[in-house]
Every structure is written in structure tokens, then in C-alpha cells.
Design a protein around this motif. Structure first.
Motif, PDB file in Angstrom:
ATOM      1  N   TYR A  25      28.764 -25.243 -22.787  1.00  0.00           N
ATOM      2  CA  TYR A  25      27.744 -26.288 -22.685  1.00  0.00           C
ATOM      3  C   TYR A  25      27.236 -26.467 -21.266  1.00  0.00           C
ATOM      4  N   GLN A  26      28.112 -26.306 -20.282  1.00  0.00           N
ATOM      5  CA  GLN A  26      27.673 -26.475 -18.896  1.00  0.00           C
ATOM      6  C   GLN A  26      26.690 -25.377 -18.505  1.00  0.00           C
ATOM      7  N   TYR A  29      23.496 -26.153 -20.373  1.00  0.00           N
ATOM      8  CA  TYR A  29      22.824 -27.282 -19.712  1.00  0.00           C
ATOM      9  C   TYR A  29      21.997 -26.793 -18.519  1.00  0.00           C
ATOM     10  N   ARG A  33      17.857 -26.724 -17.940  1.00  0.00           N
ATOM     11  CA  ARG A  33      17.206 -27.344 -16.777  1.00  0.00           C
ATOM     12  C   ARG A  33      16.282 -26.326 -16.112  1.00  0.00           C
ATOM     13  N   TYR A  55      18.257 -30.828 -22.499  1.00  0.00           N
ATOM     14  CA  TYR A  55      19.299 -30.952 -21.460  1.00  0.00           C
ATOM     15  C   TYR A  55      19.849 -32.370 -21.400  1.00  0.00           C
ATOM     16  N   SER A  58      22.389 -32.393 -24.071  1.00  0.00           N
ATOM     17  CA  SER A  58      23.560 -31.608 -23.659  1.00  0.00           C
ATOM     18  C   SER A  58      24.425 -32.388 -22.687  1.00  0.00           C
ATOM     19  N   GLN A  59      23.780 -33.130 -21.811  1.00  0.00           N
ATOM     20  CA  GLN A  59      24.510 -33.934 -20.827  1.00  0.00           C
ATOM     21  C   GLN A  59      25.409 -34.951 -21.538  1.00  0.00           C
TER      22      GLN A  59
END
Ligand SMILES: [Fe+2]
Length: 154
Positions: A25-26, A29, A33, A55, A58-59
């Protein structure tokens, strides 16, 4: 038993798998962006906004996953070095074409959704309703997004 009444060994396995999801996920993300920033062309306004939605969502999920790991009694990974070592989602660099960005998003869901299904099964076997409910929400939402992003490309 851990502090929420789950088997300790199962909580360890769940946390490891959740860390894998977190790592993916990071990267996802940061990719979205990049798409939000670098997108060009006549769909700019539409996609710039859509990627911001993605995003932002996702955050929220990143925080939920990390805090679920803590709730299970373990530590969420929090360095990019760890994320890059673990993630299967590939870093997307300098993507400015809308269709290419959408394809990258669909590729990421091919990693994220199966990982969430693995977690769904694992949490089911572990009587971990909290992780189970989270994963079933993510899967339902993302399957719908796959339909929508695939429709965009056709
Ligand atoms: Fe922005």
C-alpha cells in the motif's frame, strides 16, 4: 492468547501478512501521488482528481492496516527500506500518460486484492473478526474499482 484473546502464533502470522499488505500500500500510495502530479493531456482534470481520491483513500487504509497490526500486539513496518524489500507492487516513475497510469493501478490491484483474500482466509481461520471485516470491505471496494478502471481503458 494475546491481549485481545487471539492465539499468539496466529496473531504473529496475521501481523506479518498485514505488514506485507502495508508495504504494498505504501508503494501504491506513492505511485498514485506521482500520477496525480505528473498526469498530462485532455483528461488531466478528471484523472488528477480521481488519483487524489485514490491516494486519500490509500492513506486511510495505510493507517488502518498499521493500527490493526498494533491492535494484534505487533509493530507495523515504517521505513521505506522495509517497504521496498517486501512489496510486490512496482514503483512507477514519471508516468504522465493517463492510460498507462490506470494500467499501473490495475496491476497494483492484482497484487493487493489476492493479498487481502489471503488475509481474509487467515483471519477466518484465526477467529480474527476485526481483520476479517476490514479485508472484506477492502476487497468489495477494490473489486468495484477494478471494474471502473477497466471500463475506462475499454
Ligand atoms: Fe494535489
Amino acid at each position: 492468547m494475546n491481549q485481545i484473546g487471539l492465539d499468539e502464533q496466529k496473531a504473529i502470522k496475521l501481523s506479518q501478512k498485514l505488514n506485507e499488505l502495508l508495504a504494498n500500500y505504501q508503494i501504491f500510495y506513492m505511485n498514485t501521488r506521482g500520477f496525480h502530479w505528473n498526469i498530462k493531456g485532455n483528461k488531466f482534470f478528471e484523472l488528477h482528481l480521481k488519483f487524489e481520491e485514490l491516494y486519500t483513500d490509500s492513506q486511510i487504509k495505510i493507517d488502518e492496516i498499521a493500527e490493526r497490526i498494533l491492535t494484534l500486539g505487533h509493530t507495523p513496518l515504517h521505513t521505506f527500506q522495509d517497504y521496498l524489500g517486501l512489496a510486490k507492487v512496482k514503483q512507477a516513475k514519471n508516468v504522465s500518460d493517463g492510460n498507462e497510469a490506470v494500467s499501473e493501478i490495475l496491476n497494483a490491484y492484482k497484487v493487493l486484492i489476492p493479498l487481502e483474500r489471503e488475509l481474509l482466509n487467515l483471519s477466518d481461520e484465526s477467529d480474527d473478526e476485526g481483520t476479517n471485516a476490514l479485508m472484506s470491505d477492502y476487497i468489495r471496494e477494490q473489486e468495484k474499482l477494478v471494474w471502473m478502471y477497466s471500463s475506462y481503458l475499454n
